[in-house]
Design an enzyme around this catalytic site. Structure first.
Site, PDB file in Angstrom:
ATOM      1  N   TYR A 138     -17.023  -1.725  -3.635  1.00 45.44           N
ATOM      2  CA  TYR A 138     -16.251  -1.279  -4.795  1.00 45.44           C
ATOM      3  C   TYR A 138     -16.501  -2.127  -6.036  1.00 45.44           C
ATOM      4  O   TYR A 138     -15.998  -1.810  -7.114  1.00 45.44           O
ATOM      5  CB  TYR A 138     -14.753  -1.311  -4.471  1.00 45.44           C
ATOM      6  CG  TYR A 138     -14.369  -0.390  -3.354  1.00 45.44           C
ATOM      7  CD1 TYR A 138     -14.246   0.975  -3.572  1.00 45.44           C
ATOM      8  CD2 TYR A 138     -14.125  -0.879  -2.075  1.00 45.44           C
ATOM      9  CE1 TYR A 138     -13.891   1.829  -2.544  1.00 45.44           C
ATOM     10  CE2 TYR A 138     -13.768  -0.030  -1.039  1.00 45.44           C
ATOM     11  CZ  TYR A 138     -13.656   1.321  -1.284  1.00 45.44           C
ATOM     12  OH  TYR A 138     -13.309   2.171  -0.265  1.00 45.44           O
TER      13      TYR A 138
ATOM     14  N   HIS B 286     -12.900   1.713 -10.957  1.00 45.00           N
ATOM     15  CA  HIS B 286     -11.574   1.300 -10.496  1.00 45.00           C
ATOM     16  C   HIS B 286     -11.431  -0.219 -10.447  1.00 45.00           C
ATOM     17  O   HIS B 286     -10.311  -0.719 -10.353  1.00 45.00           O
ATOM     18  CB  HIS B 286     -11.320   1.882  -9.106  1.00 45.00           C
ATOM     19  CG  HIS B 286     -10.041   2.635  -8.951  1.00 45.00           C
ATOM     20  ND1 HIS B 286      -9.231   3.030  -9.993  1.00 45.00           N
ATOM     21  CD2 HIS B 286      -9.418   3.084  -7.828  1.00 45.00           C
ATOM     22  CE1 HIS B 286      -8.182   3.680  -9.523  1.00 45.00           C
ATOM     23  NE2 HIS B 286      -8.267   3.726  -8.216  1.00 45.00           N
TER      24      HIS B 286
ATOM     25  N   TYR C  35      -5.986  -2.408  -0.709  1.00 42.12           N
ATOM     26  CA  TYR C  35      -6.642  -1.376  -1.502  1.00 42.12           C
ATOM     27  C   TYR C  35      -5.742  -1.006  -2.667  1.00 42.12           C
ATOM     28  O   TYR C  35      -4.529  -1.247  -2.661  1.00 42.12           O
ATOM     29  CB  TYR C  35      -7.005  -0.168  -0.631  1.00 42.12           C
ATOM     30  CG  TYR C  35      -8.192  -0.472   0.236  1.00 42.12           C
ATOM     31  CD1 TYR C  35      -9.473  -0.444  -0.300  1.00 42.12           C
ATOM     32  CD2 TYR C  35      -8.025  -0.847   1.560  1.00 42.12           C
ATOM     33  CE1 TYR C  35     -10.573  -0.768   0.477  1.00 42.12           C
ATOM     34  CE2 TYR C  35      -9.123  -1.176   2.342  1.00 42.12           C
ATOM     35  CZ  TYR C  35     -10.388  -1.133   1.795  1.00 42.12           C
ATOM     36  OH  TYR C  35     -11.476  -1.467   2.557  1.00 42.12           O
TER      37      TYR C  35
ATOM     38  N   ASN D  55      -4.249   1.536  -3.874  1.00 45.13           N
ATOM     39  CA  ASN D  55      -3.026   2.315  -3.690  1.00 45.13           C
ATOM     40  C   ASN D  55      -1.888   1.519  -3.074  1.00 45.13           C
ATOM     41  O   ASN D  55      -0.755   1.992  -3.051  1.00 45.13           O
ATOM     42  CB  ASN D  55      -3.306   3.545  -2.821  1.00 45.13           C
ATOM     43  CG  ASN D  55      -4.282   4.493  -3.468  1.00 45.13           C
ATOM     44  OD1 ASN D  55      -4.713   4.289  -4.605  1.00 45.13           O
ATOM     45  ND2 ASN D  55      -4.639   5.532  -2.752  1.00 45.13           N
TER      46      ASN D  55
ATOM     47  N   ASN E 203      -2.460   5.470  -8.823  1.00 45.79           N
ATOM     48  CA  ASN E 203      -1.730   5.053  -7.629  1.00 45.79           C
ATOM     49  C   ASN E 203      -1.535   3.546  -7.527  1.00 45.79           C
ATOM     50  O   ASN E 203      -0.571   3.087  -6.915  1.00 45.79           O
ATOM     51  CB  ASN E 203      -2.402   5.603  -6.375  1.00 45.79           C
ATOM     52  CG  ASN E 203      -2.219   7.103  -6.263  1.00 45.79           C
ATOM     53  OD1 ASN E 203      -1.199   7.651  -6.682  1.00 45.79           O
ATOM     54  ND2 ASN E 203      -3.208   7.781  -5.721  1.00 45.79           N
TER      55      ASN E 203
END
Length: 192
Positions: A17, A22, A68, A70, A116
């Site tokens: 990631y 993000h 993560y 969220n 989120n």
């Protein structure tokens, strides 16, 4: 002595990631840690990685949740409690679909716009009334799903601009700390 500010860069853990839209919050948090001359280390009670020091004359705790996106609140809530930081003294740095790529915007409170990570932080703090440094990543092209888009790397056209954008977001965070929301907004929102 004033309680520290809690400055949280949102992102997802792991190398898969690292270069995604993000994760701009993590990139900005790393830049800020460099500015205070501190490295991140595990904070056992919260599960986040933290770095401590002073920014713009204020004591700060920089944090990168190890959950993560969220579930970011699972780390942010315990950190705020551990350091006795009121929600209004929490600054969250995050990607923002509703802002054009490369633009930085500062905000206090308001909705979470389907983000989120913000939703999780708001739930953990018990309020949406915290400060935000919003890093514009723009809307996905065509009919591409937003959730897929934010988990993709920046395009070859965007990639060369990302370091400058993240430095500007770090500058905006320091202005927010030094001058407060409205004066910092007046400066940051005028940036091209």
């Amino acid at each position: 002595m004033a309680e520290p500010l809690l400055v949280v860069g949102l992102g997802n853990p792991g190398p898969n990631y690292a270069k995604t839209r993000h994760n701009v919050g993590f990139v900005v948090a790393d830049l800020l840690a460099g500015r205070i001359g501190s490295g991140f280390k595990a904070h056992r009670k919260s599960g986040a990685d933290i770095a401590t020091g002073r920014l713009a004359g204020r004591a700060v705790v920089l944090a990168k949740p190890r959950t993560y996106m969220n579930e970011s609140g699972r780390n942010v809530g315990p950190l705020a409690k551990f350091y006795s930081v009121a929600p209004a003294d929490v600054i969250v740095i995050h990607d923002e679909l509703d802002i054009d790529f490369g633009r930085i915007r500062l905000k206090f409170g308001g909705g979470v716009a389907g983000h989120n990570g913000l939703k999780s932080v708001a739930a953990a703090l018990g309020t949406k009334d915290f400060q935000r440094v919003r890093v514009g990543v723009g809307r996905p092209p065509g009919r591409k799903d937003a959730a897929t888009y934010v988990l993709e790397p920046f395009t070859s056209v965007e990639r060369p601009e990302v370091p400058t954008i993240c430095e500007q977001a770090a500058d905006a965070t320091e202005l927010l700390i030094a001058q407060g929301l409205e004066p910092a907004q007046n400066l940051v929102h005028a940036w091209a």
